[in-house]
Design an enzyme around this catalytic site. Structure first.
Site: not given
Ligand code: PLP
Length: 373
Positions: A72, A325
């Site tokens: 993120t 989320c």
């Molecule tokens: N992108 C994708 C496709 C994801 O599945 C996730 C997490 O669910 C994220 C981004 C974000 O990951 P993080 O929360 O580890 O930053």
């Protein structure tokens, strides 16, 4: 109560070898990597070895790997920097991206008034490459942000093709590879990608650490100001044990890739067969889906729909309705809203996501629990 974890697209259990590696680093490598004495240099060496390990498996230069706290963070930084520092005035993305991308794009649009275009998504979750090509042909300074594997449906985008199309049209390409890194071979030398992002906890590593690949010669501005860490792009003392754990996790994922991919693919096929045998009209959301994600539309009544996750949770089964989320939220998944028809959205969709720790017995238990609802 026994726990059955079938939510590996949300996060994965850490491998024991990764925990051992992190413990070792925490116990003996307490130096600050910026210190010039031997204790500091030793910690610094751990970080640089980790960078080389990651670069080796992704076929890029170690200098192109920048450690971050999460994917993120990396996505926020890259897209913001593209607008602020590279003069990008347009972002092309899709409405089925993760919120890390979508909300960043929205914030940049509000702050800088950039243009935002969305690639159309079909009922089966695939992108409309013809429309994408038309969007690209407009002569505007553009960054494209399209993911590799969708975290809710597992639909795989053709990132080789997207990369070629971007570069033919002089657009930058940012790719969210969070769901695919460590689970499929990625050869950055062959991919025309400028930026990609990853989070260690999706490949059996620790949470709170990730990385960005930033192609050589692309100079971003710092996301954080302070020390000289990470080329001065991300100031702040590095989390040495997390970085070491991430590299170990990636290494183990690639060392075991063939056998684990086979095992997980078989589990997914087994799960769908069992569901089909138990429920008429069960359908998979998405086509050309990745081997560890099964998003299924179940033919349940509205009364049963409301209770489904709760009932499974009561039995110790962890699955997800949409992205991690969004679990527990009453809003339908933004990904499925883009893909499915109204009547399909009224029925429950479950995301079942597997790892090599799962067994067919666990799938039998899930299916019998679903039958009892
Ligand atoms: N992108 C994708 C496709 C994801 O599945 C996730 C997490 O669910 C994220 C981004 C974000 O990951 P993080 O929360 O580890 O930053």
């Amino acid at each position: 109560m026994k726990k059955i974890y079938l939510d590996n697209a949300a996060t994965t259990p850490i491998r024991q070898e990764v925990i051992d590696e992190m413990m070792k680093v925490m116990q003996s490598e307490y130096g600050n990597p910026s210190s010039t004495h031997s204790v500091g240099r030793s910690a610094k060496a751990i970080i640089e070895t980790a960078r080389k390990t990651i670069a080796k498996y992704l076929h890029c230069n170690a200098q192109e790997i920048i450690f971050t706290s999460t994917a993120t963070e990396a996505t926020n930084w890259i897209l913001r920097s593209a607008v602020k520092d590279f003069g990008v005035t347009r972002i092309i993305t899709s409405k089925v991206e993760h919120h890390a991308t979508l909300y960043t794009v929205q914030a940049l649009q509000e702050e800088f008034g950039i243009e935002v275009e969305f690639v159309n998504v079909a009922h089966d979750g695939t992108l409309d490459y013809d429309q994408f090509s038309t969007l690209l042909s407009n002569n505007t300074k553009t960054i494209v942000s399209l993911m590799h594997v969708n975290n809710e449906t597992g639909v795989v985008n053709d990132i080789e093709r997207i990369g070629v199309m971007c570069h033919q049209n002089k657009a930058l390409f940012h790719c969210d590879t969070v769901q695919s890194i460590g689970k499929t071979e990625l050869n950055i030398q062959e991919l025309q990608v400028d930026f990609l992002v990853a989070s260690a906890h999706k490949f059996h590593g620790p949470k709170g650490v990730g990385f960005a690949f930033v192609r050589k010669n692309l100079v971003l501005q710092p996301m954080l100001f302070g020390g000289e860490q990470e080329k001065g792009w991300r100031a702040g003392t590095e989390s040495v044990h997390q970085i070491a754990g991430m590299a170990k996790a990636l290494e183990l994922s690639y060392q075991h890739l063939d056998e684990e991919r086979k095992q997980i693919s078989e589990l997914k096929a087994y799960c769908f067969q069992k569901l089909q045998a138990s429920f008429q009209d069960v359908a998979i959301n998405g086509s050309n889906t990745f081997y560890n994600i099964l998003n299924v539309l179940l033919p349940f009544t509205p009364e049963k729909t409301a209770m489904i996750l709760f009932n499974l949770d009561m039995k110790g089964i962890a699955v997800s309705r949409g992205s991690a989320c969004q679990s527990g939220s009453i809003k339908p998944s933004h990904v499925l809203v883009e893909m499915l028809y109204e009547d399909e959205l009224k029925k429950p969709s479950l995301r079942i996501s597997f790892s090599h720790y799962n067994t067919t017995a666990e799938i039998d238990y899930l299916v019998s629990a679903l039958k009892e609802i």
